[in-house]
Design a protein around this motif. Structure first.
Motif, mmCIF file in Angstrom:
data_model
loop_
_atom_site.group_PDB
_atom_site.id
_atom_site.type_symbol
_atom_site.label_atom_id
_atom_site.label_comp_id
_atom_site.label_asym_id
_atom_site.label_seq_id
_atom_site.Cartn_x
_atom_site.Cartn_y
_atom_site.Cartn_z
ATOM 1 N N ILE A 19 0.848 -1.193 0.000
ATOM 2 C CA ILE A 19 0.000 0.000 0.000
ATOM 3 C C ILE A 19 0.883 1.242 0.000
ATOM 4 N N ASP A 20 1.931 1.206 0.792
ATOM 5 C CA ASP A 20 2.883 2.309 0.890
ATOM 6 C C ASP A 20 3.893 2.167 -0.251
ATOM 7 N N GLU A 21 4.114 3.232 -1.019
ATOM 8 C CA GLU A 21 5.014 3.142 -2.174
ATOM 9 C C GLU A 21 6.464 2.874 -1.794
ATOM 10 N N ASP A 22 6.848 3.147 -0.555
ATOM 11 C CA ASP A 22 8.221 2.896 -0.105
ATOM 12 C C ASP A 22 8.396 1.520 0.531
ATOM 13 N N ALA A 23 7.335 0.736 0.600
ATOM 14 C CA ALA A 23 7.396 -0.566 1.260
ATOM 15 C C ALA A 23 8.004 -1.623 0.336
ATOM 16 N N TYR A 24 8.633 -2.589 0.960
ATOM 17 C CA TYR A 24 9.127 -3.770 0.247
ATOM 18 C C TYR A 24 8.024 -4.825 0.270
ATOM 19 N N PRO A 25 7.914 -5.636 -0.764
ATOM 20 C CA PRO A 25 6.874 -6.675 -0.762
ATOM 21 C C PRO A 25 7.311 -7.908 0.036
ATOM 22 N N ILE A 26 6.334 -8.563 0.637
ATOM 23 C CA ILE A 26 6.554 -9.867 1.253
ATOM 24 C C ILE A 26 6.145 -10.886 0.191
ATOM 25 N N LEU A 27 7.116 -11.579 -0.361
ATOM 26 C CA LEU A 27 6.876 -12.524 -1.449
ATOM 27 C C LEU A 27 6.991 -13.953 -0.945
ATOM 28 N N ASP A 28 6.107 -14.821 -1.401
ATOM 29 C CA ASP A 28 6.124 -16.240 -1.038
ATOM 30 C C ASP A 28 6.158 -16.450 0.471
ATOM 31 N N HIS A 29 5.464 -15.578 1.193
ATOM 32 C CA HIS A 29 5.354 -15.664 2.660
ATOM 33 C C HIS A 29 6.705 -15.514 3.355
ATOM 34 N N GLN A 30 7.666 -14.931 2.656
ATOM 35 C CA GLN A 30 9.005 -14.742 3.212
ATOM 36 C C GLN A 30 9.347 -13.251 3.266
ATOM 37 N N LEU A 31 9.921 -12.859 4.354
ATOM 38 C CA LEU A 31 10.434 -11.504 4.505
ATOM 39 C C LEU A 31 11.917 -11.584 4.154
ATOM 40 N N ASP A 32 12.320 -11.010 3.017
ATOM 41 C CA ASP A 32 13.713 -11.089 2.571
ATOM 42 C C ASP A 32 14.401 -9.762 2.870
ATOM 43 N N LEU A 33 15.247 -9.766 3.885
ATOM 44 C CA LEU A 33 15.938 -8.549 4.331
ATOM 45 C C LEU A 33 17.196 -8.255 3.520
ATOM 46 N N ALA A 34 17.545 -9.127 2.594
ATOM 47 C CA ALA A 34 18.788 -8.973 1.847
ATOM 48 C C ALA A 34 18.798 -7.697 1.004
ATOM 49 N N ALA A 35 17.701 -7.371 0.339
ATOM 50 C CA ALA A 35 17.669 -6.175 -0.518
ATOM 51 C C ALA A 35 17.854 -4.905 0.296
ATOM 52 N N SER A 36 17.205 -4.831 1.431
ATOM 53 C CA SER A 36 17.340 -3.661 2.301
ATOM 54 C C SER A 36 18.766 -3.548 2.846
ATOM 55 N N ALA A 37 19.350 -4.682 3.261
ATOM 56 C CA ALA A 37 20.722 -4.681 3.777
ATOM 57 C C ALA A 37 21.718 -4.292 2.691
ATOM 58 N N ARG A 38 21.518 -4.802 1.474
ATOM 59 C CA ARG A 38 22.394 -4.477 0.344
ATOM 60 C C ARG A 38 22.357 -2.972 0.065
ATOM 61 N N GLN A 39 21.149 -2.426 -0.017
ATOM 62 C CA GLN A 39 20.990 -1.000 -0.304
ATOM 63 C C GLN A 39 21.647 -0.139 0.776
ATOM 64 N N ALA A 40 21.428 -0.477 2.024
ATOM 65 C CA ALA A 40 22.005 0.305 3.125
ATOM 66 C C ALA A 40 23.532 0.256 3.100
ATOM 67 N N ALA A 41 24.092 -0.933 2.876
ATOM 68 C CA ALA A 41 25.555 -1.076 2.853
ATOM 69 C C ALA A 41 26.164 -0.296 1.694
ATOM 70 N N LEU A 42 25.586 -0.422 0.515
ATOM 71 C CA LEU A 42 26.151 0.267 -0.656
ATOM 72 C C LEU A 42 26.086 1.787 -0.516
ATOM 73 N N LEU A 43 24.996 2.297 0.033
ATOM 74 C CA LEU A 43 24.888 3.750 0.206
ATOM 75 C C LEU A 43 25.942 4.283 1.168
ATOM 76 N N GLU A 44 26.214 3.560 2.234
ATOM 77 C CA GLU A 44 27.216 4.013 3.199
ATOM 78 C C GLU A 44 28.635 3.829 2.683
ATOM 79 N N LEU A 45 28.881 2.774 1.922
ATOM 80 C CA LEU A 45 30.230 2.533 1.404
ATOM 81 C C LEU A 45 30.627 3.569 0.353
ATOM 82 N N ASP A 46 29.669 4.212 -0.277
ATOM 83 C CA ASP A 46 29.975 5.196 -1.318
ATOM 84 C C ASP A 46 30.439 6.546 -0.782
#
Length: 170
Positions: free
Chosen positions: A97-124
């Motif tokens: 519903i929220d445009e900034d939300a990540y989807p819960i796919l296949d009943h799984q909460l996958d935190l990898a995309a959020s962790a990847r994005q956070a790490a790359l932004l800080e490393l830059d």
């Protein structure tokens, strides 16, 4: 092959969503390769330390992603190292519903995309050895933090060089 660290970033959302108000900590150490984080400054494994809070319309994830880094100072090229810390505050929803939300796919909460994005932004981030770093002399290359030189480092715009000899009457 999936490693234990990356598996820890995948959470069964079905059980959590049945219990609004429940919190669950997730603490995982994952290699950059497992998260698809390719960055020259990354100097070790990435730590993900978050807390999942179940809401009526989704799961809120808050915490930190920490990535060790090593890179040169952008002015004097002195070797530096440290830990980049990124705050995580994300929402995951079954029906986004929220445009900034990540989807819960296949009943799984996958935190990898959020962790990847956070790490790359800080490393830059471009890093300095100190806020007042004088850098290298562009003429002779000496480190101006530890020594001085006699080079003329005045910035000149050669397009205006014809006006250097101009003397104005006051």
């Amino acid at each position: 092959m999936e490693t234990k660290g990356i598996r820890d970033l995948r959470v069964n959302a079905v059980e959590l969503l049945r219990q609004p108000g429940v919190t669950r900590p997730v603490d995982a150490t994952v290699s950059g390769a497992d998260l698809d984080v390719v960055h020259e400054a990354l100097a070790g494994d990435i730590d993900v330390d978050v807390v999942l809070t179940v809401m009526n319309d989704g799961i809120v994830v808050r915490g930190e992603v920490r990535a060790p880094w090593a890179s040169p100072c952008r002015r004097c090229l002195r070797d530096l190292s440290g830990v980049a810390v990124a705050d995580v505050d994300e929402l995951y929803q079954v029906e986004v519903i929220d445009e900034d939300a990540y989807p819960i796919l296949d009943h799984q909460l996958d935190l990898a995309a959020s962790a990847r994005q956070a790490a790359l932004l800080e490393l830059d981030d471009e890093r300095l050895c100190r806020a007042d770093c004088a850098g290298l002399c562009p003429q002779c290359g000496i480190d101006r933090n530890s020594a001085t030189c006699e080079c003329d480092n005045e910035v000149k715009d050669h397009r205006w060089a014809a006006l250097d000899g101009l003397v104005l009457d006051d």
